[in-house]
Motif scaffolding. Sequence first.
Motif, PDB file in Angstrom:
ATOM      1  N   SER A  10      30.324  42.300  50.442  1.00  0.00           N
ATOM      2  CA  SER A  10      30.902  41.490  49.468  1.00  0.00           C
ATOM      3  C   SER A  10      29.748  41.060  48.529  1.00  0.00           C
ATOM      4  CB  SER A  10      31.773  40.558  50.236  1.00  0.00           C
ATOM      5  OG  SER A  10      32.170  39.677  48.818  1.00  0.00           O
ATOM      6  N   SER A  16      34.427  34.437  50.580  1.00  0.00           N
ATOM      7  CA  SER A  16      34.617  35.807  50.899  1.00  0.00           C
ATOM      8  C   SER A  16      35.341  36.081  51.959  1.00  0.00           C
ATOM      9  CB  SER A  16      33.136  36.626  50.958  1.00  0.00           C
ATOM     10  OG  SER A  16      33.439  38.108  51.728  1.00  0.00           O
ATOM     11  N   SER A  18      36.457  38.851  53.714  1.00  0.00           N
ATOM     12  CA  SER A  18      35.463  39.911  54.540  1.00  0.00           C
ATOM     13  C   SER A  18      34.477  39.226  55.489  1.00  0.00           C
ATOM     14  CB  SER A  18      35.297  41.320  54.030  1.00  0.00           C
ATOM     15  OG  SER A  18      34.324  40.932  52.784  1.00  0.00           O
ATOM     16  N   MET A  91      37.640  45.857  48.456  1.00  0.00           N
ATOM     17  CA  MET A  91      37.957  46.810  47.719  1.00  0.00           C
ATOM     18  C   MET A  91      37.335  46.450  46.071  1.00  0.00           C
ATOM     19  SD  MET A  91      41.550  48.681  46.735  1.00  0.00           S
ATOM     20  CE  MET A  91      41.728  49.359  48.152  1.00  0.00           C
ATOM     21  N   THR A 173      44.407  38.983  48.996  1.00  0.00           N
ATOM     22  CA  THR A 173      43.519  38.030  48.939  1.00  0.00           C
ATOM     23  C   THR A 173      43.618  37.230  47.647  1.00  0.00           C
ATOM     24  OG1 THR A 173      41.548  39.157  48.144  1.00  0.00           O
ATOM     25  CG2 THR A 173      41.828  38.798  50.446  1.00  0.00           C
TER      26      THR A 173
HETATM   27  C1  LIG Z   1      35.283  43.713  40.293  1.00  0.00           C
HETATM   28  C2  LIG Z   1      36.439  43.752  41.381  1.00  0.00           C
HETATM   29  C3  LIG Z   1      37.211  44.604  41.238  1.00  0.00           C
HETATM   30  C4  LIG Z   1      38.301  44.354  42.182  1.00  0.00           C
HETATM   31  N1  LIG Z   1      39.099  45.738  42.358  1.00  0.00           N
HETATM   32  C5  LIG Z   1      40.310  45.490  43.285  1.00  0.00           C
HETATM   33  C6  LIG Z   1      40.922  46.577  43.425  1.00  0.00           C
HETATM   34  O1  LIG Z   1      40.899  47.846  42.941  1.00  0.00           O
HETATM   35  N2  LIG Z   1      42.055  46.474  44.336  1.00  0.00           N
HETATM   36  C7  LIG Z   1      42.380  45.526  44.616  1.00  0.00           C
HETATM   37  O2  LIG Z   1      43.262  45.273  45.664  1.00  0.00           O
HETATM   38  N3  LIG Z   1      41.519  44.302  44.849  1.00  0.00           N
HETATM   39  C8  LIG Z   1      40.528  44.437  44.201  1.00  0.00           C
HETATM   40  N4  LIG Z   1      39.532  43.389  43.593  1.00  0.00           N
HETATM   41  C9  LIG Z   1      39.761  41.972  44.672  1.00  0.00           C
HETATM   42  C10 LIG Z   1      39.159  42.041  45.827  1.00  0.00           C
HETATM   43  O3  LIG Z   1      39.310  43.268  46.763  1.00  0.00           O
HETATM   44  C11 LIG Z   1      39.203  40.697  46.686  1.00  0.00           C
HETATM   45  O4  LIG Z   1      38.790  39.693  45.799  1.00  0.00           O
HETATM   46  C12 LIG Z   1      38.542  40.616  48.073  1.00  0.00           C
HETATM   47  O5  LIG Z   1      39.227  39.563  48.836  1.00  0.00           O
HETATM   48  C13 LIG Z   1      37.097  40.564  47.953  1.00  0.00           C
HETATM   49  O6  LIG Z   1      36.416  40.754  49.159  1.00  0.00           O
HETATM   50  P1  LIG Z   1      35.784  39.261  49.733  1.00  0.00           P
HETATM   51  O7  LIG Z   1      36.777  38.002  49.763  1.00  0.00           O
HETATM   52  O8  LIG Z   1      35.297  39.596  50.979  1.00  0.00           O
HETATM   53  O9  LIG Z   1      34.486  38.982  48.556  1.00  0.00           O
HETATM   54  C14 LIG Z   1      38.516  43.184  42.870  1.00  0.00           C
HETATM   55  C15 LIG Z   1      37.593  42.296  42.690  1.00  0.00           C
HETATM   56  C16 LIG Z   1      36.408  42.248  42.025  1.00  0.00           C
HETATM   57  C17 LIG Z   1      35.310  41.134  41.720  1.00  0.00           C
END
Ligand SMILES: Cc1cc2nc3c(=O)[nH]c(=O)nc-3n(C[C@H](O)[C@H](O)[C@H](O)COP(=O)(O)O)c2cc1C
Length: 196
Positions: A10, A16, A18, A91, A173
């Motif tokens: 991440s 975060s 994850s 993702m 999330t």
């Molecule tokens: C640049 C970017 C692209 C993302 N693309 C997707 C996506 O294609 N599909 C989805 O379900 N979430 C998407 N997200 C949301 C993240 O998957 C989500 O915020 C997730 O919780 C991030 O992981 P973390 O909480 O461990 O940082 C995206 C987030 C970012 C910043």
Amino acid sequence: MKTLLRIDASIRRQGSFSRTLGDAFVGEWKHRHPQGEVLTRDIGQEPLPHLSDEVANAFFTGARELQVLALSNLLCDELKQASEILITCPMYNFGIPSTLKAWFDQVVRANETFRRDGYQYEGLLHNKTVYIIMAMGDGRTGLRTTENFEYYLTDTLAFMGIHDVRIVTVGGTATRSFTDGWQATYQQSISQLLNN
Ligand SMILES: Cc1cc2nc3c(=O)[nH]c(=O)nc-3n(C[C@H](O)[C@H](O)[C@H](O)COP(=O)(O)O)c2cc1C
């Protein structure tokens, strides 16, 4: 002695999902393996370079001692040393973070993690378990994107000989508050991941 390699992908340090579940996982893993060693590779905070022509050529033709292979050697050695691997992984844009793809590009390497004999390929990593904690903003289940994401990871790991891959997905999330006690729901999933 067991060794856990923890890989965090991440880009967020704070908030975060994850990484937070990864912390819970490592806490439980240490409890179960008090003598165990945890190696960490934070590719979200220290992104890996994309593969270059020079490095890819050296994979197939070069000696292991070549300077251009130093990073790949390090990452392959960490992977080989680990009996268990935890990947915490968001993702991004329907796929894995590009820095995690860059990690795979450095470790999926002939005569290090797989071998080719004619048209046959054989994974060289054995007796390893990979745990994946995946976070995604979308809360819907059964999405093709989620399946593709999982297929990429399981197929690539299987190519290197790792067939025991256990995945927990934290979905939705985008509509969760980080402070609403979401973590408790997944504590049991973490235990189950380690119990299987
Ligand atoms: C640049 C970017 C692209 C993302 N693309 C997707 C996506 O294609 N599909 C989805 O379900 N979430 C998407 N997200 C949301 C993240 O998957 C989500 O915020 C997730 O919780 C991030 O992981 P973390 O909480 O461990 O940082 C995206 C987030 C970012 C910043």
